[in-house]
Write an enzyme that holds these catalytic residues in place. Structure first.
Site, PDB file in Angstrom:
ATOM      1  N   CYS A 115       1.943   3.279  -8.401  1.00 25.58           N
ATOM      2  CA  CYS A 115       3.303   3.765  -8.208  1.00 25.58           C
ATOM      3  C   CYS A 115       4.273   2.608  -8.332  1.00 25.58           C
ATOM      4  CB  CYS A 115       3.444   4.445  -6.847  1.00 25.58           C
ATOM      5  SG  CYS A 115       2.996   3.409  -5.455  1.00 25.58           S
ATOM      6  N   ALA A 116       5.567   2.910  -8.505  1.00 27.32           N
ATOM      7  CA  ALA A 116       6.634   1.922  -8.608  1.00 27.32           C
ATOM      8  C   ALA A 116       6.384   0.936  -9.751  1.00 27.32           C
ATOM      9  CB  ALA A 116       6.820   1.177  -7.288  1.00 27.32           C
TER      10      ALA A 116
END
Length: 293
Positions: free
Chosen positions: A115-116
Site C-alpha cells: 500500500c501507499a
C-alpha cells in the site's frame, strides 16, 4: 526499561505527524478524531530523481537510504558522501562516491501489492537469490510473547490514529527500533536505512510487522539479512513460497498465545508454556477493527 534500551521509538505526541479533525459518530454526536498526515517525499540518487513516496514525514533520511538499499540501487559497501533533506521542497538527495547504475534499474520498475505506492524493481531478485541467512539462528517462543506484549502496549501513532503500519527491529525479546508509516514497506525501509547509517549487524535480530506477510516484505527482510520475520497478520502464498526458498523463518497470525509458522520452523525453540501467555479475544484489534490491512 524498554524505552532506555530502544534506539528509536514512536512519538505519538509529534504534532507534525497527525491532525485532529471534527466529525460525528454513529449516534450523530460531534466527535474529534486524530488522523495521520501523509505527504510526498521525493528521493534523488546523485542528482537523479528516483521515486516520490507518500510518507508521514519522519526520518526522511533513513527512508531514502533504506529504500535505495532495498531496491538494490545502493550496495551495503557503498560510501555515502551525504544525505541532504530539504523540508521546504520535501526532497532527500543521497550522494555516493561510486557511480551507480540506477538508470538501468529504473527501466525495470514494476508495481507491487504494497500500500501507499510500494514499488520493487525487477532485478531485486538478483540480490535476494544470493543472500544466505544464518542457519544457526534461533527464535524462542518466550521472546515472541515478550515482544507482543511490549510492542502492542507501547504508545504509538497506531494506537492514537490507526491507518498506519509499524515495523520493529528486535533483539531476542527486546524491541530496538520501532518505525511507523502509512505503508509497511516504508517503515521497513526506515529500519534498513538506520541500520546502514549506524552500522548495526543482523546477528540475533528479528523483524516484527503489523501488516501482511507479503512477497515484498519477505524480499526486504531477506535482503537485509535478517533470518526471522513476524506478524500479527496473515500470509500471502508468494510470500510463503519465497520465505521457504530463502530459508527465512516466517511466523504470522501471532496474537496472544497463538501463532502459525509456515517457513523456517527449524529455528523455533519452544521454551514457553502458551497457556501462561496473555490471550487476545477473537481476531479483532484496536477499537474492534481488523489489523491485517
Amino acid at each position: 526499561m524498554i524505552d532506555q534500551e530502544m534506539l528509536v521509538k514512536p512519538d505519538p505526541e509529534d504534532g507534525r505527524l497527525y491532525q485532529v479533525v471534527g466529525g460525528i459518530d454513529h449516534e450523530g454526536k460531534p466527535v474529534e478524531a486524530a488522523v495521520i498526515n501523509e505527504r510526498p517525499l521525493t528521493i534523488f540518487l546523485n542528482g537523479r530523481e528516483i521515486v516520490t513516496a507518500m510518507t508521514i514525514g519522519d526520518h526522511p533520511e533513513y527512508l531514502a537510504l533504506g529504500y535505495l538499499l532495498n531496491q538494490n540501487m545502493l550496495r551495503p559497501d557503498d560510501e555515502v558522501r551525504a544525505v541532504d533533506y530539504d523540508a521546504e521542497i520535501e526532497t532527500v538527495v543521497v550522494r555516493t562516491t561510486r557511480q551507480t547504475d540506477y538508470e538501468e534499474k529504473l527501466k525495470k520498475k514494476i508495481q507491487t501489492s504494497g500500500c501507499a505506492m510500494g514499488t520493487v524493481f525487477g532485478d531485486v531478485m538478483e540480490k535476494f537469490e544470493t543472500v544466505t541467512l544464518d542457519s544457526q539462528a534461533r527464535f524462542h517462543t518466550s521472546w515472541l510473547y515478550g515482544l507482543q506484549k511490549a510492542i502492542n502496549t507501547m504508545p504509538s501513532l497506531y494506537l492514537k490514529t490507526g491507518a498506519i503500519h509499524g515495523c520493529v527491529l528486535c533483539e531476542q525479546d527486546r524491541p530496538l527500533i520501532y518505525m511507523e508509516d502509512v505503508g509497511r514497506h516504508n517503515a521497513m525501509d526506515k529500519i534498513a536505512g538506520y541500520m546502514f547509517r549506524h552500522g548495526l549487524t543482523t546477528t540475533g535480530k528479528s523483524l516484527y510487522t503489523t501488516g501482511r506477510l507479503t512477497s515484498e516484505m519477505v524480499i526486504k527482510t531477506v535482503q537485509m539479512g535478517i533470518p526471522v520475520l513476524l506478524s500479527r497478520s496473515g500470509f500471502t502464498a508468494w510470500g510463503v513460497d519465497l520465505a521457504r526458498k530463502a530459508g527465512l523463518t516466517l511466523i504470522g497470525r501471532a496474537k496472544g498465545k497463538r501463532f502459525v509458522a509456515l517457513a523456517g520452523t527449524e529455528r523455533i525453540v519452544f521454551d514457553a508454556d502458551p497457556t501462561q501467555a496473555h490471550d487476545e479475544p477473537g481476531h479483532l484489534s484496536r477499537k474492534g477493527s481488523r489489523d491485517d490491512e
